[in-house]
Design an enzyme around this catalytic site. Sequence first.
Site, mmCIF file in Angstrom:
data_model
loop_
_atom_site.group_PDB
_atom_site.id
_atom_site.type_symbol
_atom_site.label_atom_id
_atom_site.label_comp_id
_atom_site.label_asym_id
_atom_site.label_seq_id
_atom_site.Cartn_x
_atom_site.Cartn_y
_atom_site.Cartn_z
ATOM 1 N N SER A 147 0.832 -1.200 0.000
ATOM 2 C CA SER A 147 0.000 0.000 0.000
ATOM 3 C C SER A 147 0.866 1.248 0.000
ATOM 4 O O SER A 147 1.965 1.269 0.566
ATOM 5 C CB SER A 147 -0.908 0.018 1.232
ATOM 6 O OG SER A 147 -1.611 1.247 1.321
ATOM 7 N N TYR A 160 -2.986 -1.283 10.347
ATOM 8 C CA TYR A 160 -2.995 -1.705 8.942
ATOM 9 C C TYR A 160 -1.714 -1.245 8.249
ATOM 10 O O TYR A 160 -1.065 -2.018 7.532
ATOM 11 C CB TYR A 160 -4.215 -1.131 8.233
ATOM 12 C CG TYR A 160 -4.197 -1.322 6.731
ATOM 13 C CD1 TYR A 160 -4.595 -2.525 6.173
ATOM 14 C CD2 TYR A 160 -3.780 -0.284 5.874
ATOM 15 C CE1 TYR A 160 -4.575 -2.699 4.790
ATOM 16 C CE2 TYR A 160 -3.763 -0.461 4.502
ATOM 17 C CZ TYR A 160 -4.159 -1.671 3.968
ATOM 18 O OH TYR A 160 -4.132 -1.844 2.607
#
Length: 254
Positions: A147, A160
């Site tokens: 990400s 996360y």
Amino acid sequence: MKRLEGKTALVTGGSRGIGRGIALRLASEGALVAVHYGSRRDAADEVVQMIEEQGGRAFAIGADLQDIQGVHRLLESLDAELTRRTGSRQYDILVNNAGIGTSKTMEETTEADFDEVFAVNVKAPFFLVQQSMDRLRDGGRIINISSGVTRIAFPHIMSYNMTKGAVNTFTLHLAKLLGPRSITVNAVLPGIIDTDVNASWLNTPEARQGAAEMSALGRIGEAADVADAVAFLASPDGRWVTGQMLDATGGSHL
């Protein structure tokens, strides 16, 4: 000839969102694609049907990746299906896409929340690769979906973000480990992608405009934008690229 003709790919979390786009893209290049799903068999079957209607080959396999037993179940199902279809349990391309997020702040995150997101996003890819060492063919590909949050501060989803930082580190060391077998290992770092996962907050014109403005290209990303990057890394064109974190955020927060 299609670039992935004769290759077999496993896409975890391939039933929806980015994973769905990747499964469709790899199949369009000729790969036989194992579309993994966690709980939505109907969604995975839909992807398989789409691939087959376009002349490709695919099948669905289900497993909950929150514990190592799920990894074992996934590989047992994969072994059986590949042996039936190809006569071998070996495969060529692993896309570690399956993952879960959290909308909880650091203050709100419980130990159970933390353990769950690390189990799916970090532990599962680690052991899936470990258990696939004798299944992945020499000259194969491992592509980890990370990400853009690993280079941009988003403290409101810290647990996360930490998992994706671990994925990047895993990618780097794994590339060195598997280099002698000509297996390339890379990570693709998406930004904001227009998927059902993000639909809950990309639900107003203002939210969509704000998300689009984060990108240097002035729009929200599509699953196909990420899938095309993955297809490059999976193909012979990506043979000399390994140990890299490929930013696919559309130039977010430059």
